[in-house]
Design a protein around this motif. Structure first.
Motif, PDB file in Angstrom:
ATOM      1  N   TRP A 154      66.829  19.282 -18.047  1.00 46.33           N
ATOM      2  CA  TRP A 154      68.078  20.037 -18.017  1.00 46.33           C
ATOM      3  C   TRP A 154      69.200  19.220 -17.380  1.00 46.33           C
ATOM      4  CZ3 TRP A 154      67.618  24.445 -20.702  1.00 46.33           C
ATOM      5  CH2 TRP A 154      66.335  24.978 -20.857  1.00 46.33           C
ATOM      6  N   LEU A 155      68.879  18.578 -16.255  1.00 42.76           N
ATOM      7  CA  LEU A 155      69.912  17.796 -15.562  1.00 42.76           C
ATOM      8  C   LEU A 155      70.351  16.604 -16.407  1.00 42.76           C
ATOM      9  CD1 LEU A 155      68.444  17.807 -11.927  1.00 42.76           C
ATOM     10  CD2 LEU A 155      70.346  19.172 -12.827  1.00 42.76           C
ATOM     11  N   GLY A 156      69.410  15.944 -17.084  1.00 39.14           N
ATOM     12  CA  GLY A 156      69.768  14.790 -17.918  1.00 39.14           C
ATOM     13  C   GLY A 156      70.653  15.177 -19.083  1.00 39.14           C
ATOM     14  N   THR A 157      70.345  16.291 -19.734  1.00 40.56           N
ATOM     15  CA  THR A 157      71.158  16.737 -20.870  1.00 40.56           C
ATOM     16  C   THR A 157      72.566  17.100 -20.422  1.00 40.56           C
ATOM     17  OG1 THR A 157      69.157  17.613 -21.925  1.00 40.56           O
ATOM     18  CG2 THR A 157      71.282  18.374 -22.772  1.00 40.56           C
ATOM     19  N   LEU A 158      72.661  17.866 -19.323  1.00 39.36           N
ATOM     20  CA  LEU A 158      73.987  18.258 -18.824  1.00 39.36           C
ATOM     21  C   LEU A 158      74.768  17.044 -18.317  1.00 39.36           C
ATOM     22  CD1 LEU A 158      73.092  21.562 -16.937  1.00 39.36           C
ATOM     23  CD2 LEU A 158      74.143  21.306 -19.187  1.00 39.36           C
ATOM     24  N   PHE A 159      74.061  16.066 -17.766  1.00 41.50           N
ATOM     25  CA  PHE A 159      74.739  14.848 -17.301  1.00 41.50           C
ATOM     26  C   PHE A 159      75.352  14.092 -18.482  1.00 41.50           C
ATOM     27  CE2 PHE A 159      74.568  10.246 -16.502  1.00 41.50           C
ATOM     28  CZ  PHE A 159      75.415  10.160 -15.401  1.00 41.50           C
ATOM     29  N   ILE A 160      74.629  13.998 -19.600  1.00 37.62           N
ATOM     30  CA  ILE A 160      75.174  13.325 -20.790  1.00 37.62           C
ATOM     31  C   ILE A 160      76.421  14.047 -21.281  1.00 37.62           C
ATOM     32  CG2 ILE A 160      74.725  12.784 -23.218  1.00 37.62           C
ATOM     33  CD1 ILE A 160      71.788  12.383 -22.455  1.00 37.62           C
ATOM     34  N   ALA A 161      76.358  15.384 -21.357  1.00 40.41           N
ATOM     35  CA  ALA A 161      77.519  16.155 -21.817  1.00 40.41           C
ATOM     36  C   ALA A 161      78.692  15.994 -20.855  1.00 40.41           C
ATOM     37  CB  ALA A 161      77.130  17.630 -21.962  1.00 40.41           C
ATOM     38  N   ALA A 162      78.426  16.071 -19.543  1.00 34.73           N
ATOM     39  CA  ALA A 162      79.501  15.951 -18.551  1.00 34.73           C
ATOM     40  C   ALA A 162      80.139  14.563 -18.594  1.00 34.73           C
ATOM     41  CB  ALA A 162      78.949  16.239 -17.156  1.00 34.73           C
ATOM     42  N   ILE A 179      79.503  16.374 -31.489  1.00 34.02           N
ATOM     43  CA  ILE A 179      80.066  15.691 -30.322  1.00 34.02           C
ATOM     44  C   ILE A 179      81.330  14.928 -30.712  1.00 34.02           C
ATOM     45  CG2 ILE A 179      79.673  13.748 -28.756  1.00 34.02           C
ATOM     46  CD1 ILE A 179      76.798  14.711 -28.472  1.00 34.02           C
ATOM     47  N   CYS A 180      81.265  14.224 -31.837  1.00 35.56           N
ATOM     48  CA  CYS A 180      82.453  13.482 -32.289  1.00 35.56           C
ATOM     49  C   CYS A 180      83.629  14.429 -32.537  1.00 35.56           C
ATOM     50  CB  CYS A 180      82.128  12.703 -33.560  1.00 35.56           C
ATOM     51  SG  CYS A 180      81.006  11.310 -33.309  1.00 35.56           S
ATOM     52  N   ILE A 181      83.360  15.540 -33.220  1.00 29.90           N
ATOM     53  CA  ILE A 181      84.425  16.497 -33.505  1.00 29.90           C
ATOM     54  C   ILE A 181      84.974  17.091 -32.216  1.00 29.90           C
ATOM     55  CG2 ILE A 181      84.966  18.701 -34.610  1.00 29.90           C
ATOM     56  CD1 ILE A 181      82.874  18.034 -36.731  1.00 29.90           C
ATOM     57  N   SER A 182      84.080  17.461 -31.302  1.00 29.66           N
ATOM     58  CA  SER A 182      84.517  18.083 -30.048  1.00 29.66           C
ATOM     59  C   SER A 182      85.282  17.100 -29.172  1.00 29.66           C
ATOM     60  CB  SER A 182      83.307  18.636 -29.291  1.00 29.66           C
ATOM     61  OG  SER A 182      82.666  19.629 -30.044  1.00 29.66           O
ATOM     62  N   ILE A 183      84.835  15.844 -29.142  1.00 26.83           N
ATOM     63  CA  ILE A 183      85.556  14.833 -28.359  1.00 26.83           C
ATOM     64  C   ILE A 183      86.968  14.644 -28.916  1.00 26.83           C
ATOM     65  CG2 ILE A 183      85.655  12.353 -27.913  1.00 26.83           C
ATOM     66  CD1 ILE A 183      82.686  12.396 -27.418  1.00 26.83           C
ATOM     67  N   MET A 184      87.053  14.639 -30.261  1.00 24.64           N
ATOM     68  CA  MET A 184      88.388  14.547 -30.864  1.00 24.64           C
ATOM     69  C   MET A 184      89.236  15.755 -30.503  1.00 24.64           C
ATOM     70  SD  MET A 184      87.308  13.123 -34.640  1.00 24.64           S
ATOM     71  CE  MET A 184      86.438  11.573 -34.830  1.00 24.64           C
ATOM     72  N   GLY A 185      88.602  16.939 -30.486  1.00 21.32           N
ATOM     73  CA  GLY A 185      89.333  18.140 -30.093  1.00 21.32           C
ATOM     74  C   GLY A 185      89.768  18.090 -28.645  1.00 21.32           C
ATOM     75  N   LEU A 186      88.875  17.630 -27.760  1.00 26.17           N
ATOM     76  CA  LEU A 186      89.239  17.482 -26.350  1.00 26.17           C
ATOM     77  C   LEU A 186      90.355  16.466 -26.174  1.00 26.17           C
ATOM     78  CD1 LEU A 186      85.746  17.432 -24.601  1.00 26.17           C
ATOM     79  CD2 LEU A 186      87.537  19.134 -24.264  1.00 26.17           C
ATOM     80  N   LEU A 187      90.253  15.383 -26.923  1.00 29.15           N
ATOM     81  CA  LEU A 187      91.283  14.347 -26.834  1.00 29.15           C
ATOM     82  C   LEU A 187      92.633  14.890 -27.274  1.00 29.15           C
ATOM     83  CD1 LEU A 187      91.716  11.350 -26.186  1.00 29.15           C
ATOM     84  CD2 LEU A 187      91.266  10.840 -28.585  1.00 29.15           C
ATOM     85  N   GLY A 188      92.632  15.676 -28.362  1.00 31.65           N
ATOM     86  CA  GLY A 188      93.878  16.277 -28.809  1.00 31.65           C
ATOM     87  C   GLY A 188      94.426  17.276 -27.807  1.00 31.65           C
ATOM     88  N   ALA A 189      93.523  18.069 -27.189  1.00 34.36           N
ATOM     89  CA  ALA A 189      93.967  19.082 -26.224  1.00 34.36           C
ATOM     90  C   ALA A 189      94.545  18.440 -24.970  1.00 34.36           C
ATOM     91  CB  ALA A 189      92.795  19.983 -25.861  1.00 34.36           C
ATOM     92  N   LEU A 198      80.387  12.512 -21.212  1.00 31.97           N
ATOM     93  CA  LEU A 198      81.237  12.404 -22.398  1.00 31.97           C
ATOM     94  C   LEU A 198      82.562  13.125 -22.199  1.00 31.97           C
ATOM     95  CD1 LEU A 198      78.534  12.966 -25.176  1.00 31.97           C
ATOM     96  CD2 LEU A 198      79.658  10.823 -24.593  1.00 31.97           C
ATOM     97  N   ILE A 199      82.514  14.313 -21.618  1.00 34.95           N
ATOM     98  CA  ILE A 199      83.755  15.074 -21.377  1.00 34.95           C
ATOM     99  C   ILE A 199      84.623  14.351 -20.359  1.00 34.95           C
ATOM    100  CG2 ILE A 199      84.666  17.243 -20.475  1.00 34.95           C
ATOM    101  CD1 ILE A 199      82.150  18.602 -21.573  1.00 34.95           C
ATOM    102  N   MET A 200      84.019  13.853 -19.302  1.00 40.62           N
ATOM    103  CA  MET A 200      84.783  13.183 -18.243  1.00 40.62           C
ATOM    104  C   MET A 200      85.477  11.931 -18.774  1.00 40.62           C
ATOM    105  SD  MET A 200      83.406  11.631 -14.633  1.00 40.62           S
ATOM    106  CE  MET A 200      82.557  10.291 -15.496  1.00 40.62           C
ATOM    107  N   LEU A 201      84.756  11.131 -19.556  1.00 43.85           N
ATOM    108  CA  LEU A 201      85.361   9.913 -20.093  1.00 43.85           C
ATOM    109  C   LEU A 201      86.513  10.228 -21.037  1.00 43.85           C
ATOM    110  CD1 LEU A 201      82.152   7.782 -20.826  1.00 43.85           C
ATOM    111  CD2 LEU A 201      83.781   7.506 -18.937  1.00 43.85           C
TER     112      LEU A 201
END
Length: 760
Positions: free
Chosen positions: A726-734, A645-655, A736-739
């Motif tokens: 399922w909804l709780g897991t996807l909500f956590i991922a969504a 998650i940390c790596i992907s968030i950094m990648g999203l932030l860079g993108a 993090l991406i949204m923020l």
């Protein structure tokens, strides 16, 4: 020229410090995780291949239905006698067991916990050790000889020589054993032990004959011996059991290499974490190469050839790789031993590590990553050469660049969501396992107040048992005492089949302490027993209402719905009998007494008689070693999820930072033409919404398929039909991406259009 390229590359990396640090940390964590996880896979696959005579090693197996298992004991001894002309050497060895040894240290007697294996003399020839001091030949020739590991020798004797020292085992003071050699530890995951061994004790011929059932065998065949002919001869040789004759077969160890599925799972997990870090690194690198389009074409126009451009691009990657290697090595040498040492003793022994091997594996993976970087640099140079010198830019490269970047981001999001699903599933399955394996009819608070301790192999505790029992009965901390012992037995059913079952001999107080929902047992009359549902099913098949044990038929008094988790056999019988030397004892903490105080008091009393380095502790009924696998998997998935998650968030932030920076002028013009903040959010956010939707759908379908397969193989799996999981897991991922994305969009939406156009 190389010096110039190094300066330019370093300057470029320092210009984008955050991106560089993210790349180094991401790849380092990925390589460390992958190296550590694949270490166990490689170790299991290697097995005994580290020994020089591996190609000549054979074992005897028996076919039992669809599976084969290694033969032990009497059959293997008989095989050695009948096939002595075909065998060069024979290694016989027992199980790895823990012992209490008594020896003199610093002028006083000490009792120490040690782990040992009983072997014959030729064991050290079949499995030759790396000798530190002493003599292997003395071990072969001398009775009552032991060989100890280097670590054990240092722990017991410090810098003094251990050779010649003596000690007794398990309180047998009339029998002393002499240390004749010190060896380097064997590599883990060998056929005779997958955990560290402190010493090897040489068995006498009389012990081998009298303890036949405990011996495993590894043989070295004579050179040029045909194993096919030996198997044909084996079918006509009587080894003491007719069924064994028909179904026995010799196998080379190289043919029977087995790998635990858990090791494969660990390796896949490690690979996914490394893939996340590599994709992030490649994403940043490709984006950086595209941003250097003008500079690279200008260098080409001024005479730079393919070699020069390749060196320039690869030098930038090489800086990152060197930093990755140094950071990874430092972590393995310093942090990994600390993390490994923080694990519980039983898990730490099961997951023993050789840090030197992990470092070598890491160096190997580093070379592969270096080749990948060289390929990346060469591909970038090839793309540059394809462009026309007059354009000074990649023709229509925007869509191609973003398509590649978005694919990498999609894979990273897929891995993150997969780890989130796995973490949640492991945690929920652990809770199910705790409930199913509680082994009592008590609630959680009541189970916390019941303490128990295993004394089955604690010789010193057994010697002092009357004193300890008196302490328990007179202590105000405890209001009840119970005990139990565990055995396996069998009976012959109507079809002349042997039915194995677990038998627990318990005190009458045990039934009350565990809350068994049964009627009061009669004090006199016929022998009776209590069975669980699994045992009742076997008895009903044979129309039996009794259980035969020790030649006595015990009438079934009650049936309970309880699975015995401390045995590999689910069918269980309980007999009420007061034994003098139980395997376990149980105490219940009195009402109003602090559980921790009662626990500490009991542990302190037992510590007076426990040997040094003992890992045997008082436990509550809520402490269950059977869920250690769930705990390991939960922590592993949680750690990997956090890293990815940390790596992907950094990648999203860079993108998103790259997107907003490159489209500042477009945003300014749209704002001048009346676009509001909602329009700008949609302009940038729709891409990440599409990526999240696609990856969520794919990950959910794949997770559903895997959960369906797992639920058919185990009883302790959570209810994955619950939509909130399922909804709780996807909500956590969504979330993090949204923020991550919304912050950068908000920043560009607040910029002054006039300032942007003016700067352009």
């Amino acid at each position: 020229m190389l010096k110039h390229y190094l300066k330019v590359s370093l300057r470029s990396l320092l210009k984008y410090k955050v991106r560089t640090v993210i790349s180094i940390i991401g790849v380092s964590l990925g390589v460390i995780c992958f190296s550590t996880c694949t270490y166990f896979l490689r170790t299991m696959y290697r097995g005994d291949a580290c020994f020089p005579e591996f190609n000549k090693m054979v074992k005897l197996y028996k076919q039992d239905g669809n599976r084969e298992f290694e033969l032990r004991g009497k059959t293997t001894i008989e095989f050695c006698k009948h096939f002595s002309n075909a065998i060069e050497r024979v290694a016989l060895y027992g199980y790895r067991t823990h012992s209490t040894i008594s020896l003199a240290r610093e002028g006083k007697a000490s009792n120490v916990r040690a782990y040992s294996i009983d072997v014959n003399g030729e064991f050290m020839i079949v499995y030759p050790p790396e000798l530190v001091e002493g003599s292997v030949q003395s071990f072969i020739d001398q009775p009552n000889a032991v060989i100890v590991s280097e670590e054990f020798a240092k722990r017991m004797f410090g810098n003094k020589s251990a050779v010649g020292s003596t000690f007794s085992i398990n309180g047998k003071e009339n029998s002393f054993y002499t240390i004749v050699g010190v060896i380097k530890p064997y590599l883990p995951m060998t056929s005779f032990s997958n955990k560290p061994v402190d010493f090897f004790r040489r068995m006498s011929e009389e012990e081998i004959e009298s303890n036949r059932s405990q011996c495993s065998m590894t043989c070295l065949l004579h050179p040029n011996m045909d194993i096919t002919k030996l198997n044909e001869r084996l079918r006509t040789t009587n080894l003491g059991n007719e069924s064994t004759i028909i179904h026995s077969r010799l196998y080379y160890l190289s043919e029977k290499t087995t790998i635990e599925p858990m090791a494969i799972v660990f390796s896949v997990i490690g690979f996914l974490v490394m893939l996340t870090g590599l994709l992030n690194f490649m994403n940043f690198s490709i984006g950086g190469f595209f941003s250097k389009d003008r500079e690279l074409h200008l260098r080409e126009t001024m005479g730079a050839n393919r070699k020069h451009l390749f060196c320039l691009l690869f030098c930038e990657l090489a800086y990152v790789l060197v930093a990755v290697l140094l950071l990874s090595m430092v972590f393995v040498e310093l942090a990994l031993p600390m993390l490994h040492g923080s694990l519980p003793a039983n898990i730490r022994q099961a997951l023993s590590m050789n840090y030197r091997d992990i470092s070598w594996q890491m160096s190997e993976y580093f070379l592969y990553i270096t080749l990948l970087c060289m390929l990346l640099a060469a591909t970038s140079v090839w793309r540059i050469k394809r462009q026309t010198a007059s354009g000074m830019a990649f023709r229509s490269h925007g869509k191609g660049k973003h398509r590649l970047r978005n694919t990498m981001l999609g894979i990273q999001l897929f891995i993150c969501i997969a780890f989130l699903f796995a973490t949640g599933a492991t945690y929920l399955s652990k809770q199910v396992a705790k409930a199913n394996l509680s082994n009592s009819f008590l609630d959680k608070e009541e189970r916390d107040r019941v303490l128990y301790f295993s004394i089955g192999r604690e010789q010193l505790i057994q010697q002092q048992w009357p004193t300890i029992k008196q302490f328990i009965l007179t202590s105000p901390y405890y209001d009840n005492y119970a005990q139990s012992s565990y055995y396996t037995s069998h009976y012959t059913n109507n079809k002349q089949q042997e039915i194995d079952y677990t038998i627990r001999i318990v005190s009458s107080a045990y039934l009350d302490m565990m809350g068994f929902p049964i009627k009061k047992l009669p004090k006199i009359g016929k022998p009776i027993c209590i069975v669980n549902r699994e045992m009742e099913q076997y008895l009903q098949q044979d129309s039996m209402n009794y259980v035969p044990f020790n030649g006595i038929d015990h009438l079934v008094h009650s049936v309970i719905n309880l699975a015995e988790y401390q045995s590999h056999l689910p069918q269980t019988v309980y007999l009420v009998e007061e034994k003098e030397n139980p395997s376990w004892f149980y105490v219940r903490v009195s009402e109003g007494v602090d559980v921790k105080q009662a626990y500490d008091a009991l542990q302190a009393k037992l510590n007076l008689y426990l040997p040094e380095y003992s890992d045997n502790k008082v436990m509550t009924l809520n402490d269950n070693n059977m869920i250690d696998a769930y705990v390991i998997m939960e922590k592993l998935f949680m750690t990997c999820a956090f890293i990815s998650i940390c790596i992907s968030i950094m990648g999203l932030l860079g993108a998103i930072s790259m997107d907003t920076r490159s489209r500042q002028k477009e945003v300014a013009i749209r704002k001048i033409n009346g676009a509001g903040m909602r329009n700008i959010y949609w302009l940038f956010g729709k891409l990440y919404l599409i990526l999240f939707s696609i990856t969520s759908l794919v990950t959910t379908l794949l997770a559903l398929l895997i959960f369906t397969i797992i639920s058919q193989e185990t009883d302790n799996f959570f209810d994955y039909s619950n939509p909130w999981y399922w909804l709780g897991t996807l909500f956590i991922a969504a979330t993090l991406i949204m923020l991550t994305v919304s912050w950068q969009i908000y920043r560009i939406s607040r910029l002054n259009p006039a300032e942007i156009i003016k700067s352009e």
